[in-house]
Write an enzyme that holds these catalytic residues in place. Structure first.
Site, PDB file in Angstrom:
ATOM      1  N   LYS A  43       0.802  -1.218   0.000  1.00  0.00           N
ATOM      2  CA  LYS A  43       0.000   0.000   0.000  1.00  0.00           C
ATOM      3  C   LYS A  43       0.840   1.275   0.000  1.00  0.00           C
ATOM      4  O   LYS A  43       0.307   2.356  -0.255  1.00  0.00           O
ATOM      5  CB  LYS A  43      -0.960  -0.004   1.192  1.00  0.00           C
ATOM      6  CG  LYS A  43      -1.964  -1.140   1.145  1.00  0.00           C
ATOM      7  CD  LYS A  43      -2.979  -0.951   0.032  1.00  0.00           C
ATOM      8  CE  LYS A  43      -4.067  -2.002   0.086  1.00  0.00           C
ATOM      9  NZ  LYS A  43      -5.120  -1.779  -0.901  1.00  0.00           N
ATOM     10  N   SER A  75      -2.873 -12.981   3.424  1.00  0.00           N
ATOM     11  CA  SER A  75      -3.326 -12.865   2.032  1.00  0.00           C
ATOM     12  C   SER A  75      -2.207 -13.321   1.100  1.00  0.00           C
ATOM     13  O   SER A  75      -2.480 -13.818   0.002  1.00  0.00           O
ATOM     14  CB  SER A  75      -3.777 -11.436   1.708  1.00  0.00           C
ATOM     15  OG  SER A  75      -2.694 -10.558   1.676  1.00  0.00           O
TER      16      SER A  75
HETATM   17  N1  PMP Z   1      -3.804  -8.236   1.199  1.00  0.00           N
HETATM   18  C1  PMP Z   1      -3.769  -7.400   2.241  1.00  0.00           C
HETATM   19  C2  PMP Z   1      -3.081  -7.852   3.483  1.00  0.00           C
HETATM   20  C3  PMP Z   1      -4.384  -6.138   2.168  1.00  0.00           C
HETATM   21  O1  PMP Z   1      -4.322  -5.306   3.212  1.00  0.00           O
HETATM   22  C4  PMP Z   1      -5.048  -5.785   0.982  1.00  0.00           C
HETATM   23  C5  PMP Z   1      -5.754  -4.453   0.871  1.00  0.00           C
HETATM   24  N2  PMP Z   1      -6.409  -4.033   2.013  1.00  0.00           N
HETATM   25  C6  PMP Z   1      -5.057  -6.689  -0.076  1.00  0.00           C
HETATM   26  C7  PMP Z   1      -4.418  -7.903   0.061  1.00  0.00           C
HETATM   27  C8  PMP Z   1      -5.776  -6.387  -1.350  1.00  0.00           C
HETATM   28  O2  PMP Z   1      -5.161  -5.372  -2.108  1.00  0.00           O
HETATM   29  P1  PMP Z   1      -6.030  -4.426  -3.022  1.00  0.00           P
HETATM   30  O3  PMP Z   1      -6.710  -3.431  -2.117  1.00  0.00           O
HETATM   31  O4  PMP Z   1      -5.072  -3.781  -3.959  1.00  0.00           O
HETATM   32  O5  PMP Z   1      -7.057  -5.263  -3.708  1.00  0.00           O
END
Ligand code: PMP
Length: 342
Positions: free
Chosen positions: A63, A302
């Protein structure tokens, strides 16, 4: 003391050229993360799984890329000025990155975090960058959407925090709401950054890209860059099995304009995904553990889900497949709360 004595010293090499190895600010070190081949968690699979190690961004997550881009563009467009307050609704990572970039640039910061995902580590990180944090009770929403206290998806869990941001933005002209879920620079940061880097790192030799979807910025931005260079590339979305919103075509959640529409709807409309893969909490957690123990990659849940899905897609493509995914954040963010959060 003369005013000039307070200016930061900018040194040059002896021939008067600027020193090439020195960054003007930590913000210049965002991006250009390594793309790494997995060796042991693939269990002898005759395919390559390459992971872009996004937790090596300076504040510890992917991010950072969108935070710096959204802030720079808001400044350029005159919507964010010195003395303003940056606000956002966040399950954690975007908040931490906005606080990191905002701190480096001297802004005030106010973050609204859903109770479900407000782990002590995440809240503490944002506080230590100087932010004011409000943890928002999301009980009512959870009941409304029949979401269990397990994995969390920003599109639903951030609804009440986003409403708070909207109210603040409307009542105070010195507030800038980043709006990560619909800000076009979220997608552009990935199209021009992450996606281009993947093309360069692989020389354009890859068969598929996989990403967990929260706002959808990573998936859509990278997909746009890769498809422009290689139209036949496969794109697969990943989401928590407990909250399969994308799989339902977003039909199972109330879409409130300006609150949870945005990039996710674009993904559904543009039909960029070849498939949407659901991964359970436990599968994501187990793979994150294996990534640390067998690859030395200290990534979050994730990331575990992304790697599992990448292995599944590589098996489907067959021998010699090359599949790329991202490791969005690091494990330090989850030491007290092991949750698959997007
Ligand atoms: N994995 C994690 C740990 C996240 O914090 C996020 C976004 N909050 C994502 C994946 C997904 O990314 P995106 O918002 O670009 O879809």
């Amino acid at each position: 003391m003369q005013d000039s004595e307070f200016r930061p010293m900018r040194r040059s090499s002896l021939d008067g050229e600027p020193d090439m190895g020195i960054h003007d600010s930590i913000l210049d070190s965002i991006g250009n993360t390594p793309l790494v081949r997995l060796n042991r968690v693939i269990d002898g699979l005759d395919a390559e799984i390459l992971v872009k190690v996004e937790y090596l961004n300076p504040s510890g997550s992917i991010k950072d890329r969108i935070a710096v881009r959204m802030i720079n563009e808001a400044e350029r467009e005159g919507r964010l000025k010195p003395g303003y307050t940056i606000v956002e609704a966040t399950t954690g990572n975007t908040g931490a990155s906005l606080c990191f970039v905002g701190a480096a640039k001297g802004y005030k910061l106010r973050m609204f975090c859903p109770k479900l995902t407000a782990s002590p580590e995440r809240v503490q990180i944002m506080r230590m960058f100087g932010a004011e944090i409000e943890v928002v009770d999301t009980e009512e929403l959870l009941q409304m959407t029949e979401m269990k206290d397990s994995s969390a998806h920003g599109v639903v869990i951030e609804v009440i925090p986003r409403q708070k941001c909207l109210e603040l933005e409307q009542s105070d002209p010195t507030v800038w709401w980043a709006r990560q879920f619909s800000n076009p620079y979220n997608v552009i940061a990935h199209r021009e950054g992450t996606g281009q880097e993947i093309l360069q790192d692989t020389g354009g030799h890859l068969d598929a890209f996989i990403a967990s979807v929260g706002t959808g910025g990573t998936l859509l931005g990278v997909a746009q860059a890769l498809k422009a260079a290689k139209p036949e590339i496969q794109i697969h979305a990943v989401e928590p099995a407990a909250v399969p919103h994308l799989k339902s075509g977003l039909k199972d959640i109330p879409i409130i304009p300006g609150i949870n529409d945005g990039i996710l709807l674009d993904i559904v409309r543009e039909q960029i995904t070849d498939s949407i893969i659901s991964v359970t909490d436990q599968e994501a957690i187990n793979m994150a553990h294996r990534m640390a123990k067998q690859e030395g990659l200290f990534c979050g849940m994730s990331s575990g889900a992304n790697v599992l899905a990448a292995i599944q897609v590589a098996k489907e493509i067959g021998r010699g497949a090359r599949v790329v995914t991202v490791l969005p954040d690091n494990r330090y963010r989850y030491t007290s709360l092991e949750k698959y959060t997007t």
